[in-house]
Design a protein around this motif. Structure first.
Motif, PDB file in Angstrom:
ATOM      1  N   LEU A  85      27.158  30.906  34.737  1.00 58.42           N
ATOM      2  CA  LEU A  85      26.136  31.947  34.632  1.00 58.42           C
ATOM      3  C   LEU A  85      24.755  31.298  34.579  1.00 58.42           C
ATOM      4  N   SER A  86      23.865  31.732  35.440  1.00 57.37           N
ATOM      5  CA  SER A  86      22.539  31.124  35.555  1.00 57.37           C
ATOM      6  C   SER A  86      21.453  32.087  35.071  1.00 57.37           C
ATOM      7  N   PRO A  87      21.084  32.007  33.781  1.00 57.76           N
ATOM      8  CA  PRO A  87      20.013  32.873  33.293  1.00 57.76           C
ATOM      9  C   PRO A  87      18.705  32.607  34.051  1.00 57.76           C
ATOM     10  N   PRO A  88      17.978  33.648  34.405  1.00 56.65           N
ATOM     11  CA  PRO A  88      16.762  33.477  35.216  1.00 56.65           C
ATOM     12  C   PRO A  88      15.701  32.586  34.567  1.00 56.65           C
ATOM     13  N   HIS A  89      15.662  32.523  33.245  1.00 56.05           N
ATOM     14  CA  HIS A  89      14.621  31.749  32.570  1.00 56.05           C
ATOM     15  C   HIS A  89      15.007  30.280  32.375  1.00 56.05           C
ATOM     16  N   TYR A  90      16.230  29.890  32.720  1.00 52.77           N
ATOM     17  CA  TYR A  90      16.670  28.504  32.550  1.00 52.77           C
ATOM     18  C   TYR A  90      16.059  27.607  33.618  1.00 52.77           C
ATOM     19  N   LYS A  91      15.615  26.462  33.184  1.00 48.45           N
ATOM     20  CA  LYS A  91      15.109  25.428  34.088  1.00 48.45           C
ATOM     21  C   LYS A  91      16.139  24.296  34.137  1.00 48.45           C
ATOM     22  N   VAL A 135      30.279  38.541  27.275  1.00 45.73           N
ATOM     23  CA  VAL A 135      30.866  38.256  28.582  1.00 45.73           C
ATOM     24  C   VAL A 135      29.842  38.573  29.666  1.00 45.73           C
ATOM     25  N   GLY A 136      29.604  37.620  30.542  1.00 44.95           N
ATOM     26  CA  GLY A 136      28.738  37.862  31.689  1.00 44.95           C
ATOM     27  C   GLY A 136      29.475  38.675  32.733  1.00 44.95           C
ATOM     28  N   PRO A 137      28.860  39.733  33.258  1.00 44.50           N
ATOM     29  CA  PRO A 137      29.540  40.569  34.256  1.00 44.50           C
ATOM     30  C   PRO A 137      29.949  39.756  35.481  1.00 44.50           C
ATOM     31  N   ALA A 138      31.216  39.852  35.873  1.00 45.86           N
ATOM     32  CA  ALA A 138      31.751  39.080  37.000  1.00 45.86           C
ATOM     33  C   ALA A 138      31.021  39.384  38.301  1.00 45.86           C
ATOM     34  N   ASP A 139      30.511  40.596  38.440  1.00 42.15           N
ATOM     35  CA  ASP A 139      29.839  40.987  39.683  1.00 42.15           C
ATOM     36  C   ASP A 139      28.334  40.711  39.653  1.00 42.15           C
ATOM     37  N   SER A 140      27.867  40.015  38.644  1.00 44.73           N
ATOM     38  CA  SER A 140      26.444  39.731  38.514  1.00 44.73           C
ATOM     39  C   SER A 140      25.984  38.711  39.549  1.00 44.73           C
ATOM     40  N   GLU A 141      24.793  38.898  40.042  1.00 51.12           N
ATOM     41  CA  GLU A 141      24.205  37.927  40.966  1.00 51.12           C
ATOM     42  C   GLU A 141      23.890  36.612  40.260  1.00 51.12           C
ATOM     43  N   LEU A 142      23.956  36.592  38.933  1.00 55.74           N
ATOM     44  CA  LEU A 142      23.699  35.381  38.150  1.00 55.74           C
ATOM     45  C   LEU A 142      24.926  34.483  38.048  1.00 55.74           C
ATOM     46  N   VAL A 143      26.089  34.974  38.494  1.00 53.37           N
ATOM     47  CA  VAL A 143      27.325  34.202  38.445  1.00 53.37           C
ATOM     48  C   VAL A 143      27.472  33.413  39.739  1.00 53.37           C
ATOM     49  N   CYS A 144      27.815  32.139  39.587  1.00 56.83           N
ATOM     50  CA  CYS A 144      28.048  31.248  40.724  1.00 56.83           C
ATOM     51  C   CYS A 144      29.391  30.554  40.499  1.00 56.83           C
ATOM     52  N   ARG A 145      30.158  30.360  41.544  1.00 51.58           N
ATOM     53  CA  ARG A 145      31.484  29.730  41.430  1.00 51.58           C
ATOM     54  C   ARG A 145      31.527  28.306  41.987  1.00 51.58           C
ATOM     55  N   ASP A 146      30.381  27.775  42.379  1.00 52.80           N
ATOM     56  CA  ASP A 146      30.340  26.475  43.044  1.00 52.80           C
ATOM     57  C   ASP A 146      29.627  25.442  42.168  1.00 52.80           C
ATOM     58  N   PRO A 147      30.384  24.455  41.607  1.00 49.58           N
ATOM     59  CA  PRO A 147      29.737  23.447  40.766  1.00 49.58           C
ATOM     60  C   PRO A 147      28.744  22.552  41.516  1.00 49.58           C
ATOM     61  N   ALA A 148      28.788  22.549  42.826  1.00 51.11           N
ATOM     62  CA  ALA A 148      27.777  21.800  43.574  1.00 51.11           C
ATOM     63  C   ALA A 148      26.426  22.512  43.495  1.00 51.11           C
ATOM     64  N   LYS A 149      26.456  23.813  43.178  1.00 49.08           N
ATOM     65  CA  LYS A 149      25.226  24.598  43.089  1.00 49.08           C
ATOM     66  C   LYS A 149      24.837  24.934  41.651  1.00 49.08           C
ATOM     67  N   LEU A 150      25.775  24.762  40.700  1.00 49.54           N
ATOM     68  CA  LEU A 150      25.493  25.154  39.329  1.00 49.54           C
ATOM     69  C   LEU A 150      26.329  24.320  38.356  1.00 49.54           C
ATOM     70  N   LEU A 151      25.621  23.557  37.521  1.00 49.61           N
ATOM     71  CA  LEU A 151      26.242  22.759  36.466  1.00 49.61           C
ATOM     72  C   LEU A 151      25.677  23.192  35.113  1.00 49.61           C
ATOM     73  N   PRO A 152      26.336  22.801  34.018  1.00 48.07           N
ATOM     74  CA  PRO A 152      25.843  23.186  32.687  1.00 48.07           C
ATOM     75  C   PRO A 152      24.447  22.645  32.395  1.00 48.07           C
ATOM     76  N   ARG A 153      23.648  23.492  31.780  1.00 44.21           N
ATOM     77  CA  ARG A 153      22.358  23.047  31.246  1.00 44.21           C
ATOM     78  C   ARG A 153      22.665  22.112  30.091  1.00 44.21           C
ATOM     79  N   TRP A 154      22.045  20.962  30.080  1.00 45.80           N
ATOM     80  CA  TRP A 154      22.368  19.922  29.107  1.00 45.80           C
ATOM     81  C   TRP A 154      22.220  20.412  27.674  1.00 45.80           C
ATOM     82  N   LEU A 155      21.151  21.090  27.344  1.00 44.93           N
ATOM     83  CA  LEU A 155      20.932  21.555  25.979  1.00 44.93           C
ATOM     84  C   LEU A 155      22.052  22.494  25.539  1.00 44.93           C
TER      85      LEU A 155
END
Length: 192
Positions: A48-54, A124-144
């Motif tokens: 899940l990629s919150p819009p405010h996360y850098k 729970v983040g909605p499964a159909d949310s545009e903030l959900v990504c299933r590809d670890p090449a495009k989305l990894l955990p924010r370190w903090l």
């Protein structure tokens, strides 16, 4: 509504993080009464990629380290969390903090014995949310976020921490975070 049990599974595993929402004193009191729990039928993953996360740029130079922990229904899966009581005003504060998630009812059991604890809630983040990504090449955990969650998990005990490592996945839901970050896990044993 009264008091409810909320099971934290990401940054809410860390009392200092909870304290930023409900107050340090209240979080410390909750931490003294935390209940390590298990939630069956769900999988924890960083998708899940919150819009405010850098991006944190800790494990890669690519701008992909910006996901938050999430859980999704998954038959045969489970994750561990920390349950705490929240009153109406604290629940409202947590709902605001976790605004991109839905507070969802779940059955909780004790982590150590498996004994049923009753009903509680997870975010729970909605499964159909545009903030959900299933590809670890495009989305990894924010370190903090990963640091807060893992430190909080290991504070609850070595077995609890190991269970966190064994039930926490990247965005694909198949690759363990602990495998992807194996070379950096020493850094995840303390707050940064």
């Amino acid at each position: 509504m009264g008091r409810i049990l909320i099971a934290g599974y990401g940054t809410l595993l860390l009392s200092e993080s909870l304290g930023k929402t409900v107050g340090e004193r209240e979080a410390a009191m909750k931490a003294s009464a935390w209940i390590p729990v298990r939630v069956d039928g769900y999988r924890r993953l960083y998708n899940l990629s919150p819009p405010h996360y850098k991006p944190s740029f800790r494990a890669t130079a690519d701008p992909v380290e910006k996901s938050a922990a999430n859980v999704e229904p998954c038959a045969g899966c489970w994750f561990n969390g920390i349950a705490f009581e929240a009153d109406e005003s604290e629940t409202a504060l947590l709902d605001r903090r976790e605004g991109i998630y839905r507070r969802t009812p779940v059955r909780l059991s004790r982590f150590d014995t498996g004994a049923p604890l009753g009903g509680g809630f997870v975010y729970v983040g909605p499964a159909d949310s545009e903030l959900v990504c299933r590809d670890p090449a495009k989305l990894l955990p924010r370190w903090l976020d990963l640091n807060y969650a893992r430190v909080g998990a290991y504070r609850a005990g070595a077995d609890f921490g190991r269970a966190f490592d064994e039930t926490t996945f990247l965005a694909d839901g198949a690759t363990l975070v602990a495998d992807r970050y194996r070379g950096l896990l020493g850094d995840l044993s303390r707050l940064e």
